[in-house]
Scaffold this motif. Structure first.
Motif, PDB file in Angstrom:
ATOM      1  N   ALA A 153       0.831  -1.202   0.000  1.00  8.97           N
ATOM      2  CA  ALA A 153       0.000   0.000   0.000  1.00  8.97           C
ATOM      3  C   ALA A 153       0.863   1.249   0.000  1.00  8.97           C
ATOM      4  CB  ALA A 153      -0.919  -0.008   1.216  1.00  8.97           C
ATOM      5  N   ASP A 154       2.077   1.133   0.555  1.00  5.22           N
ATOM      6  CA  ASP A 154       2.965   2.286   0.671  1.00  5.22           C
ATOM      7  C   ASP A 154       3.787   2.545  -0.582  1.00  5.22           C
ATOM      8  OD1 ASP A 154       2.068   2.723   3.228  1.00  5.22           O
ATOM      9  OD2 ASP A 154       3.736   1.657   4.200  1.00  5.22           O
ATOM     10  N   GLU A 155       4.117   1.496  -1.334  1.00  5.65           N
ATOM     11  CA  GLU A 155       4.965   1.680  -2.519  1.00  5.65           C
ATOM     12  C   GLU A 155       4.691   0.603  -3.563  1.00  5.65           C
ATOM     13  OE1 GLU A 155       9.190   0.835  -1.669  1.00  5.65           O
ATOM     14  OE2 GLU A 155       8.519   0.371   0.369  1.00  5.65           O
ATOM     15  N   ASP A 156       5.163   0.856  -4.781  1.00  2.00           N
ATOM     16  CA  ASP A 156       5.000  -0.080  -5.878  1.00  2.00           C
ATOM     17  C   ASP A 156       6.234  -0.974  -5.980  1.00  2.00           C
ATOM     18  OD1 ASP A 156       2.530   1.002  -6.647  1.00  2.00           O
ATOM     19  OD2 ASP A 156       3.523   2.566  -7.817  1.00  2.00           O
ATOM     20  N   PHE A 157       6.003  -2.236  -6.298  1.00  2.00           N
ATOM     21  CA  PHE A 157       7.096  -3.189  -6.430  1.00  2.00           C
ATOM     22  C   PHE A 157       7.120  -3.792  -7.830  1.00  2.00           C
ATOM     23  CE2 PHE A 157       6.279  -3.028  -1.876  1.00  2.00           C
ATOM     24  CZ  PHE A 157       7.571  -2.894  -1.375  1.00  2.00           C
ATOM     25  N   ASP A 158       8.295  -4.228  -8.226  1.00  2.00           N
ATOM     26  CA  ASP A 158       8.483  -4.855  -9.538  1.00  2.00           C
ATOM     27  C   ASP A 158       8.482  -6.375  -9.455  1.00  2.00           C
ATOM     28  OD1 ASP A 158       9.029  -2.369 -11.107  1.00  2.00           O
ATOM     29  OD2 ASP A 158      10.692  -2.232  -9.688  1.00  2.00           O
ATOM     30  N   LEU A 159       8.636  -6.917  -8.240  1.00  3.19           N
ATOM     31  CA  LEU A 159       8.696  -8.368  -8.044  1.00  3.19           C
ATOM     32  C   LEU A 159       8.415  -8.683  -6.585  1.00  3.19           C
ATOM     33  CD1 LEU A 159       9.878 -11.236  -9.285  1.00  3.19           C
ATOM     34  CD2 LEU A 159      11.842 -10.636  -7.887  1.00  3.19           C
ATOM     35  N   VAL A 160       7.699  -9.805  -6.356  1.00  8.35           N
ATOM     36  CA  VAL A 160       7.462 -10.278  -4.994  1.00  8.35           C
ATOM     37  C   VAL A 160       8.035 -11.684  -4.859  1.00  8.35           C
ATOM     38  CG1 VAL A 160       5.728 -10.940  -3.273  1.00  8.35           C
ATOM     39  CG2 VAL A 160       5.386  -8.880  -4.658  1.00  8.35           C
ATOM     40  N   ILE A 161       8.810 -11.887  -3.797  1.00  6.03           N
ATOM     41  CA  ILE A 161       9.302 -13.220  -3.437  1.00  6.03           C
ATOM     42  C   ILE A 161       8.543 -13.628  -2.192  1.00  6.03           C
ATOM     43  CG2 ILE A 161      11.301 -14.582  -2.748  1.00  6.03           C
ATOM     44  CD1 ILE A 161      13.071 -12.577  -4.214  1.00  6.03           C
ATOM     45  N   LEU A 162       7.734 -14.686  -2.291  1.00  7.65           N
ATOM     46  CA  LEU A 162       6.782 -15.028  -1.234  1.00  7.65           C
ATOM     47  C   LEU A 162       6.975 -16.464  -0.756  1.00  7.65           C
ATOM     48  CD1 LEU A 162       4.147 -14.462   0.412  1.00  7.65           C
ATOM     49  CD2 LEU A 162       2.867 -15.122  -1.652  1.00  7.65           C
ATOM     50  N   ASP A 163       7.097 -16.622   0.566  1.00  9.29           N
ATOM     51  CA  ASP A 163       7.221 -17.961   1.140  1.00  9.29           C
ATOM     52  C   ASP A 163       5.874 -18.663   1.085  1.00  9.29           C
ATOM     53  OD1 ASP A 163       8.471 -20.105   2.360  1.00  9.29           O
ATOM     54  OD2 ASP A 163       8.120 -19.364   4.383  1.00  9.29           O
ATOM     55  N   LEU A 164       5.910 -19.992   0.977  1.00  5.13           N
ATOM     56  CA  LEU A 164       4.671 -20.764   0.859  1.00  5.13           C
ATOM     57  C   LEU A 164       4.007 -21.002   2.203  1.00  5.13           C
ATOM     58  CD1 LEU A 164       2.745 -22.382  -0.972  1.00  5.13           C
ATOM     59  CD2 LEU A 164       4.251 -24.353  -0.677  1.00  5.13           C
ATOM     60  N   THR A 165       4.795 -21.174   3.273  1.00  2.00           N
ATOM     61  CA  THR A 165       4.229 -21.514   4.579  1.00  2.00           C
ATOM     62  C   THR A 165       4.615 -20.487   5.637  1.00  2.00           C
ATOM     63  OG1 THR A 165       6.148 -22.919   5.069  1.00  2.00           O
ATOM     64  CG2 THR A 165       4.228 -23.981   4.082  1.00  2.00           C
ATOM     65  N   PHE A 166       3.647 -20.213   6.526  1.00  2.00           N
ATOM     66  CA  PHE A 166       3.864 -19.323   7.654  1.00  2.00           C
ATOM     67  C   PHE A 166       3.336 -20.016   8.908  1.00  2.00           C
ATOM     68  CE2 PHE A 166       3.912 -16.588   3.998  1.00  2.00           C
ATOM     69  CZ  PHE A 166       4.853 -15.610   4.313  1.00  2.00           C
ATOM     70  N   PRO A 167       3.990 -19.834  10.058  1.00  2.00           N
ATOM     71  CA  PRO A 167       3.569 -20.546  11.276  1.00  2.00           C
ATOM     72  C   PRO A 167       2.191 -20.141  11.774  1.00  2.00           C
ATOM     73  CG  PRO A 167       5.266 -18.901  11.774  1.00  2.00           C
ATOM     74  CD  PRO A 167       5.189 -19.003  10.277  1.00  2.00           C
ATOM     75  N   VAL A 168       1.809 -18.895  11.573  1.00  2.00           N
ATOM     76  CA  VAL A 168       0.489 -18.420  11.997  1.00  2.00           C
ATOM     77  C   VAL A 168      -0.085 -17.518  10.905  1.00  2.00           C
ATOM     78  CG1 VAL A 168       0.977 -18.541  14.480  1.00  2.00           C
ATOM     79  CG2 VAL A 168       1.529 -16.454  13.209  1.00  2.00           C
ATOM     80  N   GLY A 169      -1.385 -17.327  10.952  1.00  2.00           N
ATOM     81  CA  GLY A 169      -2.030 -16.436   9.993  1.00  2.00           C
ATOM     82  C   GLY A 169      -2.183 -17.057   8.612  1.00  2.00           C
ATOM     83  N   GLU A 170      -2.280 -16.199   7.617  1.00  2.00           N
ATOM     84  CA  GLU A 170      -2.487 -16.651   6.244  1.00  2.00           C
ATOM     85  C   GLU A 170      -1.262 -17.383   5.696  1.00  2.00           C
ATOM     86  OE1 GLU A 170      -4.752 -13.274   3.958  1.00  2.00           O
ATOM     87  OE2 GLU A 170      -3.485 -12.374   5.492  1.00  2.00           O
ATOM     88  N   ASP A 171      -1.514 -18.396   4.871  1.00  2.00           N
ATOM     89  CA  ASP A 171      -0.397 -19.086   4.240  1.00  2.00           C
ATOM     90  C   ASP A 171      -0.081 -18.447   2.892  1.00  2.00           C
ATOM     91  OD1 ASP A 171      -2.350 -19.949   2.490  1.00  2.00           O
ATOM     92  OD2 ASP A 171      -2.333 -22.028   3.158  1.00  2.00           O
ATOM     93  N   GLY A 172       1.005 -18.920   2.283  1.00  2.00           N
ATOM     94  CA  GLY A 172       1.448 -18.333   1.025  1.00  2.00           C
ATOM     95  C   GLY A 172       0.456 -18.488  -0.105  1.00  2.00           C
ATOM     96  N   VAL A 173      -0.316 -19.580  -0.089  1.00  2.00           N
ATOM     97  CA  VAL A 173      -1.298 -19.811  -1.155  1.00  2.00           C
ATOM     98  C   VAL A 173      -2.381 -18.732  -1.134  1.00  2.00           C
ATOM     99  CG1 VAL A 173      -3.119 -21.351  -1.975  1.00  2.00           C
ATOM    100  CG2 VAL A 173      -0.903 -22.295  -1.317  1.00  2.00           C
ATOM    101  N   SER A 174      -2.938 -18.459   0.054  1.00  2.00           N
ATOM    102  CA  SER A 174      -3.984 -17.430   0.138  1.00  2.00           C
ATOM    103  C   SER A 174      -3.414 -16.040  -0.154  1.00  2.00           C
ATOM    104  CB  SER A 174      -4.643 -17.450   1.519  1.00  2.00           C
ATOM    105  OG  SER A 174      -3.698 -17.191   2.540  1.00  2.00           O
TER     106      SER A 174
END
Length: 245
Positions: A48-69
């Motif tokens: 929301a604060d800035e524009d990006f040219d690429l996102v590197i996203l992990d698939l799993t997180f210990p809590v909250g939303e996972d990488g798929v969602s």
């Protein structure tokens, strides 16, 4: 001018603080402007604060939303390159990520230089795609027919001989369309993956085989006597329906 001379902005989203710090140092040394986020909430705040040219996203997180969602939400709102990271070398996870629209899937642990090469490849292909002119209305793709089936590229729809709509994911539709458009020609797994996902194939990547299996089931294609999609052992696949309408 090299691709990193333009200070492309990269967002790294991973719960592993050491990995985030390492990637921030490494990619910064390669000329990228890097921002890191530890979860979905901080990812959305950063975007929301800035524009990006690429996102590197992990698939799993210990809590909250996972990488798929998170990837699904990202794809619904933004058109930018996405690379998924995962500690799992699992074909199903790769297929899910590709079907969500990820441009590449990198298994941890990885060599930093390999990740850098994949980043450059993904961004180069994305730049090439967005620079292509929009197709004219008159060049609308015709409906492709085979053995009573109809594949409509304009509506992204597959209809059975009975007129029933058959649901395909975006990746499955692209794969089937690629085969139908090139009927009678053998396509290697590398060629298919490049067409449907714009990324390189490695000999241990079975995601294409998994998607072919799903498409065959939806076409009610007998795997032993492949009526539509033939397996060319050691090479790839060929679309060769026995009867066409």
């Amino acid at each position: 001018m090299g691709i990193t001379d333009e200070k492309h902005r990269v967002l790294v989203v991973d719960d592993d603080q050491r990995l985030r710090r390492f990637l921030q140092r490494f990619l910064t040394s390669e000329g990228y402007a890097v921002t890191s986020a530890e979860d979905g909430r901080s990812m959305r705040r950063a975007m929301a604060d800035e524009d990006f040219d690429l996102v590197i996203l992990d698939l799993t997180f210990p809590v909250g939303e996972d990488g798929v969602s998170l990837a699904r939400g990202l794809r619904a709102q933004h058109d930018l390159p996405l690379i998924m990271l995962s500690g799992k070398n699992n074909t199903i996870d790769k297929v899910v990520c590709l079907e969500l629209g990820a441009d590449d899937y990198v298994t941890k642990p990885f060599e930093p230089r390999e990740l850098l090469a994949r980043i450059r490849t993904v961004m180069r292909r994305f730049a090439k795609r967005i620079s292509m002119p929009e197709p004219q209305e008159k060049s609308r793709s015709p409906i492709m027919c085979f053995a009573g089936w109809q594949l409509d590229p304009a509506r992204h729809q597959l209809s059975s001989p009975r007129g029933e709509s058959v649901r395909l994911t975006s990746q499955e539709f692209q794969l089937l369309a690629a085969l139908v458009e090139r009927r009678g020609r053998v396509l290697s797994r590398e060629q298919i993956l490049d067409i449907v996902a714009n990324r390189n194939w490695n000999p241990y990547d079975r995601s294409i085989d998994v998607m072919i299996g799903k498409i065959r089931r939806k076409l009610r294609d007998n795997a032993r006597d492949t009526q539509f999609i033939k397996t060319i052992r050691g090479v790839g696949y060929m679309f060769a329906p026995q009867s066409e309408e």
